[in-house]
Scaffold this motif. Structure first.
Motif, PDB file in Angstrom:
ATOM      1  N   VAL A  25      39.821  96.171 105.700  1.00 42.11           N
ATOM      2  CA  VAL A  25      39.366  96.264 107.088  1.00 42.11           C
ATOM      3  C   VAL A  25      38.369  95.156 107.439  1.00 42.11           C
ATOM      4  N   TRP A  26      37.951  94.374 106.435  1.00 39.81           N
ATOM      5  CA  TRP A  26      37.024  93.278 106.676  1.00 39.81           C
ATOM      6  C   TRP A  26      37.823  92.013 106.920  1.00 39.81           C
ATOM      7  N   THR A  27      37.698  91.437 108.107  1.00 38.90           N
ATOM      8  CA  THR A  27      38.444  90.241 108.468  1.00 38.90           C
ATOM      9  C   THR A  27      37.779  89.020 107.861  1.00 38.90           C
ATOM     10  N   THR A  28      38.568  88.232 107.142  1.00 41.07           N
ATOM     11  CA  THR A  28      38.056  86.997 106.549  1.00 41.07           C
ATOM     12  C   THR A  28      38.916  85.840 107.002  1.00 41.07           C
ATOM     13  N   GLY A  29      38.416  84.658 106.785  1.00 44.11           N
ATOM     14  CA  GLY A  29      39.217  83.472 107.011  1.00 44.11           C
ATOM     15  C   GLY A  29      40.197  83.302 105.861  1.00 44.11           C
ATOM     16  N   THR A  30      41.223  82.522 106.082  1.00 47.47           N
ATOM     17  CA  THR A  30      42.213  82.282 105.039  1.00 47.47           C
ATOM     18  C   THR A  30      42.322  80.793 104.789  1.00 47.47           C
ATOM     19  N   THR A  31      42.398  80.450 103.521  1.00 47.97           N
ATOM     20  CA  THR A  31      42.503  79.059 103.121  1.00 47.97           C
ATOM     21  C   THR A  31      43.659  78.880 102.143  1.00 47.97           C
ATOM     22  N   ILE A  32      44.093  77.658 102.018  1.00 52.39           N
ATOM     23  CA  ILE A  32      44.980  77.274 100.926  1.00 52.39           C
ATOM     24  C   ILE A  32      44.192  76.273 100.088  1.00 52.39           C
ATOM     25  N   VAL A  33      44.117  76.566  98.800  1.00 55.45           N
ATOM     26  CA  VAL A  33      43.409  75.694  97.871  1.00 55.45           C
ATOM     27  C   VAL A  33      44.471  74.952  97.057  1.00 55.45           C
ATOM     28  N   THR A  34      44.312  73.632  96.946  1.00 49.98           N
ATOM     29  CA  THR A  34      45.252  72.816  96.189  1.00 49.98           C
ATOM     30  C   THR A  34      44.507  72.000  95.140  1.00 49.98           C
ATOM     31  N   ALA A  35      45.236  71.671  94.067  1.00 49.77           N
ATOM     32  CA  ALA A  35      44.662  70.854  92.993  1.00 49.77           C
ATOM     33  C   ALA A  35      45.813  70.248  92.200  1.00 49.77           C
ATOM     34  N   ARG A  36      45.456  69.438  91.230  1.00 46.58           N
ATOM     35  CA  ARG A  36      46.429  68.902  90.278  1.00 46.58           C
ATOM     36  C   ARG A  36      45.979  69.293  88.886  1.00 46.58           C
ATOM     37  N   GLU A  37      46.945  69.755  88.084  1.00 44.94           N
ATOM     38  CA  GLU A  37      46.623  70.007  86.692  1.00 44.94           C
ATOM     39  C   GLU A  37      46.576  68.651  85.987  1.00 44.94           C
ATOM     40  N   PRO A  38      45.989  68.583  84.782  1.00 42.45           N
ATOM     41  CA  PRO A  38      45.848  67.286  84.103  1.00 42.45           C
ATOM     42  C   PRO A  38      47.157  66.503  83.965  1.00 42.45           C
ATOM     43  N   GLY A  39      48.302  67.176  83.861  1.00 45.02           N
ATOM     44  CA  GLY A  39      49.586  66.490  83.761  1.00 45.02           C
ATOM     45  C   GLY A  39      50.101  65.965  85.088  1.00 45.02           C
ATOM     46  N   GLY A  40      49.411  66.258  86.188  1.00 40.77           N
ATOM     47  CA  GLY A  40      49.792  65.760  87.502  1.00 40.77           C
ATOM     48  C   GLY A  40      50.522  66.751  88.381  1.00 40.77           C
ATOM     49  N   GLN A  41      50.933  67.890  87.825  1.00 43.13           N
ATOM     50  CA  GLN A  41      51.640  68.906  88.607  1.00 43.13           C
ATOM     51  C   GLN A  41      50.729  69.465  89.703  1.00 43.13           C
ATOM     52  N   ARG A  42      51.275  69.595  90.921  1.00 41.61           N
ATOM     53  CA  ARG A  42      50.508  70.163  92.034  1.00 41.61           C
ATOM     54  C   ARG A  42      50.459  71.684  91.896  1.00 41.61           C
ATOM     55  N   ILE A  43      49.296  72.255  92.172  1.00 43.09           N
ATOM     56  CA  ILE A  43      49.141  73.708  92.192  1.00 43.09           C
ATOM     57  C   ILE A  43      48.457  74.100  93.493  1.00 43.09           C
ATOM     58  N   GLY A  44      48.724  75.310  93.954  1.00 40.69           N
ATOM     59  CA  GLY A  44      48.118  75.774  95.193  1.00 40.69           C
ATOM     60  C   GLY A  44      48.212  77.276  95.306  1.00 40.69           C
ATOM     61  N   LEU A  45      47.310  77.841  96.079  1.00 40.63           N
ATOM     62  CA  LEU A  45      47.318  79.278  96.318  1.00 40.63           C
ATOM     63  C   LEU A  45      46.570  79.603  97.596  1.00 40.63           C
ATOM     64  N   VAL A  46      46.765  80.827  98.070  1.00 42.54           N
ATOM     65  CA  VAL A  46      46.042  81.337  99.234  1.00 42.54           C
ATOM     66  C   VAL A  46      44.759  81.983  98.737  1.00 42.54           C
ATOM     67  N   SER A  47      43.657  81.710  99.406  1.00 46.54           N
ATOM     68  CA  SER A  47      42.373  82.307  99.031  1.00 46.54           C
ATOM     69  C   SER A  47      41.633  82.759 100.283  1.00 46.54           C
ATOM     70  N   ASN A  48      41.104  83.970 100.230  1.00 46.65           N
ATOM     71  CA  ASN A  48      40.215  84.419 101.299  1.00 46.65           C
ATOM     72  C   ASN A  48      38.806  84.639 100.755  1.00 46.65           C
ATOM     73  N   SER A  49      38.562  84.158  99.534  1.00 42.43           N
ATOM     74  CA  SER A  49      37.229  84.290  98.928  1.00 42.43           C
ATOM     75  C   SER A  49      36.382  83.040  99.122  1.00 42.43           C
ATOM     76  N   PHE A  50      36.865  82.088  99.882  1.00 37.82           N
ATOM     77  CA  PHE A  50      36.155  80.831 100.112  1.00 37.82           C
ATOM     78  C   PHE A  50      34.866  81.072 100.881  1.00 37.82           C
ATOM     79  N   THR A  51      33.787  80.420 100.446  1.00 34.03           N
ATOM     80  CA  THR A  51      32.509  80.551 101.148  1.00 34.03           C
ATOM     81  C   THR A  51      31.629  79.333 100.884  1.00 34.03           C
ATOM     82  N   SER A  52      30.737  79.057 101.816  1.00 36.90           N
ATOM     83  CA  SER A  52      29.736  78.015 101.573  1.00 36.90           C
ATOM     84  C   SER A  52      28.641  78.616 100.704  1.00 36.90           C
TER      85      SER A  52
END
Length: 152
Positions: A25-52
């Protein structure tokens, strides 16, 4: 002045499912977090735990589930990009929330100055270098220093 008092042991425990239901019931913002693993493969996921976290230095954090299919890649990533989604971008959430799928299939990306995959979507993106990693129950908290902010 600070005071310390001993906490009483609670009479009951809250289950993870109860917490999940309450947090729905708590409305949060939604983000997509992206990165590269050491081998260069792209990874990504949805996160609503992002905060300053801090303004000086500029720090942000987000959490990744230890059960993530890419947990080893997330733990090895040295940088990440946070894409803050706006209304009308639900299709990105569906694409990046699918566990185990190739989330970048059919998605054009460029690279940030830190080498992270950049989604070519409207909104704000922060490129961050990982500075700390904390274990927290069934998640890890990634703390990153923001090196670039781009608004489209």
């Amino acid at each position: 002045m600070t005071t310390s008092t001993a906490l009483k042991e609670p009479d009951t425990q809250v289950s993870g499912q109860e917490l999940r239901e309450a947090m729905r019931v708590w409305t949060t913002g939604t983000t997509i977090v992206t990165a590269r693993e050491p081998g260069g493969q792209r990874i990504g996921l949805v996160s609503n735990s992002f905060t300053s976290v801090s303004l000086n230095p500029p720090l942000v954090s987000w959490c990744v589930d230890k059960g993530s299919s890419a947990i080893d890649a997330w733990m090895a990533a040295e940088a990440f990009s946070v894409h803050i989604l706006a209304d009308g971008q639900e299709h990105w959430i569906r694409k990046f929330a699918t566990r185990g799928a190739d989330k970048f299939q059919g998605v054009e990306t460029t690279s940030s100055l830190l080498g992270t995959p950049v989604l070519e979507i409207p909104g704000t993106r922060m490129d961050c270098q990982v500075v700390q990693l904390h274990e927290a129950g069934d998640h890890y908290i990634l703390l990153g220093q923001v090196h670039r902010i781009e608004a489209r």
